[in-house]
Design a protein around this motif. Structure first.
Motif, mmCIF file in Angstrom:
data_model
loop_
_atom_site.group_PDB
_atom_site.id
_atom_site.type_symbol
_atom_site.label_atom_id
_atom_site.label_comp_id
_atom_site.label_asym_id
_atom_site.label_seq_id
_atom_site.Cartn_x
_atom_site.Cartn_y
_atom_site.Cartn_z
ATOM 1 N N GLU A 69 51.298 45.708 32.123
ATOM 2 C CA GLU A 69 49.965 45.249 31.731
ATOM 3 C C GLU A 69 49.299 44.676 32.982
ATOM 4 O OE1 GLU A 69 50.304 41.944 28.971
ATOM 5 O OE2 GLU A 69 51.573 40.804 30.341
ATOM 6 N N ILE A 70 47.982 44.732 33.003
ATOM 7 C CA ILE A 70 47.245 44.121 34.116
ATOM 8 C C ILE A 70 46.324 43.067 33.510
ATOM 9 C CG2 ILE A 70 45.680 44.498 36.053
ATOM 10 C CD1 ILE A 70 46.470 47.437 36.000
ATOM 11 N N ILE A 71 46.523 41.819 33.924
ATOM 12 C CA ILE A 71 45.698 40.748 33.376
ATOM 13 C C ILE A 71 44.699 40.309 34.438
ATOM 14 C CG2 ILE A 71 45.727 38.445 32.359
ATOM 15 C CD1 ILE A 71 48.700 38.996 31.641
ATOM 16 N N PHE A 72 43.454 40.658 34.241
ATOM 17 C CA PHE A 72 42.408 40.217 35.166
ATOM 18 C C PHE A 72 41.884 38.867 34.689
ATOM 19 C CE2 PHE A 72 41.955 44.896 35.827
ATOM 20 C CZ PHE A 72 42.165 44.899 37.197
ATOM 21 N N VAL A 73 41.970 37.859 35.543
ATOM 22 C CA VAL A 73 41.437 36.555 35.166
ATOM 23 C C VAL A 73 40.151 36.333 35.953
ATOM 24 C CG1 VAL A 73 41.937 34.129 34.827
ATOM 25 C CG2 VAL A 73 43.818 35.774 34.927
ATOM 26 N N ASN A 74 39.061 36.448 35.243
ATOM 27 C CA ASN A 74 37.746 36.303 35.868
ATOM 28 C C ASN A 74 37.380 34.825 35.932
ATOM 29 O OD1 ASN A 74 35.127 36.337 36.633
ATOM 30 N ND2 ASN A 74 34.374 37.461 34.863
ATOM 31 N N ASP A 75 37.443 34.290 37.143
ATOM 32 C CA ASP A 75 37.273 32.853 37.346
ATOM 33 C C ASP A 75 35.786 32.499 37.484
ATOM 34 O OD1 ASP A 75 37.622 30.228 38.028
ATOM 35 O OD2 ASP A 75 38.366 30.633 40.043
ATOM 36 N N GLY A 76 35.021 32.743 36.420
ATOM 37 C CA GLY A 76 33.599 32.375 36.436
ATOM 38 C C GLY A 76 32.763 33.137 37.452
ATOM 39 N N SER A 77 33.054 34.424 37.640
ATOM 40 C CA SER A 77 32.275 35.220 38.596
ATOM 41 C C SER A 77 30.797 35.231 38.212
ATOM 42 C CB SER A 77 32.762 36.667 38.610
ATOM 43 O OG SER A 77 34.087 36.736 39.020
ATOM 44 N N THR A 78 29.942 35.291 39.220
ATOM 45 C CA THR A 78 28.513 35.362 38.936
ATOM 46 C C THR A 78 27.987 36.777 39.183
ATOM 47 O OG1 THR A 78 28.176 34.572 41.183
ATOM 48 C CG2 THR A 78 28.010 32.938 39.436
ATOM 49 N N ASP A 79 28.863 37.691 39.569
ATOM 50 C CA ASP A 79 28.423 39.085 39.737
ATOM 51 C C ASP A 79 28.823 39.888 38.491
ATOM 52 O OD1 ASP A 79 31.124 39.349 39.937
ATOM 53 O OD2 ASP A 79 31.151 40.388 41.863
#
Ligand code: UDP
Ligand code: MG
Length: 316
Positions: free
Chosen positions: A35-45
């Protein structure tokens, strides 16, 4: 599941499709379930839209989206919480780390029995302003943590046995010291693998030079916590006693010195004219304060819910 890949990311939209395709290729070539877990840390893009698209087309893609930017450590913490694979791999999203290293990293965990294997960017493609302080930083971290065989504590590419990530708590900016945290939790078989490193392809680095100042402060905190976190009085009490003793001896010197002179008809001065008076004053106040700090520390650690939090490996 064989592998969980945890990817913390902050504004890395351009890199994500490429990273995903590369990971997928490596995993399929090696027939890993993953599995691939992408953790988006509050990106603004548009990172989150990209992750949503990837997840729609690929069942192995999972995503966590923070409402705001918390930092790399909180992102790793949440990714670790979610991970289900037997081996957990962390890597940066900026394509500086190569997914081709994953099979060997996994092999070292599964076959060689390592608890944690850290990447080592022996040949780095970063500016000198970063590589030189990094060398110093790693030398200090080696000394303080006692993990003598690691050259690159802060490498984003690391592999862990699942137990490790479920039993350590990364917080603040402690992602730089995960091997130290692991060691403190009793996972001592820590290895290293030289990994290929590339220059950043898209976007720019998220950490400035303040990383080194903060890094050193965090190392100090960890050192203190690992030694005295559960028994603060042992350090403050010792220092307080030393200070107090010095002050006490100074008091004796001043007091008896004056009395002796008085009774023997010698000329004597006011105690406030003696330097020992000021030493005594300062030391006794400092000593008392250190003791108070020790007692406060004991009160806090006694009420902490971590006071009896031990790593029990097995029970029969
Ligand atoms: N990152 C993050 N949150 C932040 C800062 C960085 O998730 O607040 C991620 C970033 O997107 C990247 C990884 O952490 O995937 C490492 O960051 P970067 O490449 O900027 O660090 P460097 O390679 O310069 O040490
Ligand atoms: Mg990077």
């Amino acid at each position: 599941m064989d592998i969980s890949v945890v990817v913390p990311l902050y504004n890395e939209a351009e890199s994500l499709p490429e990273l995903h395709a590369w990971l997928k290729r490596v995993m399929e070539e090696n027939r890993f379930s993953y599995e691939i877990i992408f953790v988006n840390d509050g990106s603004t893009d548009t990172s989150w839209q990209v992750i949503e698209q990837l997840a729609r087309a690929n069942s192995e893609v999972k995503g966590i989206k923070f409402r705001r930017n918390y930092g790399k450590s909180p992102a790793l913490f949440c990714g670790f919480h979610r991970a289900e694979g037997d081996v957990v791999i962390t890597m940066d999203a900026d394509l500086q780390d190569s997914p081709d290293e994953i099979p060997e990293l996994r092999r070292m965990i599964v076959e060689d029995g390592y608890d944690l294997v850290s990447g080592y960017k022996q040949k780095r493609y970063d500016p000198l302003s970063k590589t030189i302080p990094t060398k110093l930083f790693n030398a200090t971290a080696r000394r303080v943590s006692g993990i003598k065989n690691l050259h690159d504590f802060n490498c984003g590419l690391k592999a862990y046995r699942r137990d490790v990530v479920k039993n350590i708590e990364v917080y603040g900016e402690m992602h730089r010291y995960i091997p130290y945290l692991a060691k403190e939790a009793g996972f001592c078989k820590i290895g290293e693998k030289v990994v290929h490193h590339q220059a950043r392809k898209y976007g720019k680095t998220k950490f400035g030079l303040d990383r080194f100042v903060n890094g050193y402060l965090d190392l100090l905190s960890l050192w203190f916590l690992s030694r005295f976190g559960l028994k603060p009085m042992h350090v403050f009490g010792l220092l307080g006693t030393l200070m107090f003793l010095i002050g006490f001896v100074a008091v004796l010197v001043v007091g008896f010195g004056k009395l002796y002179a008085m009774y023997n008809g010698m000329p004597y001065r006011l105690v406030t004219d003696s330097p020992y008076f000021f030493i005594a004053l300062t030391m006794m106040i400092l000593g008392t304060q250190l003791f108070v700090a020790g007692f406060l520390g004991e009160l806090i650690s006694r009420n902490s819910n971590l006071r009896n939090n031990y790593q029990i490996e097995k029970e029969l």
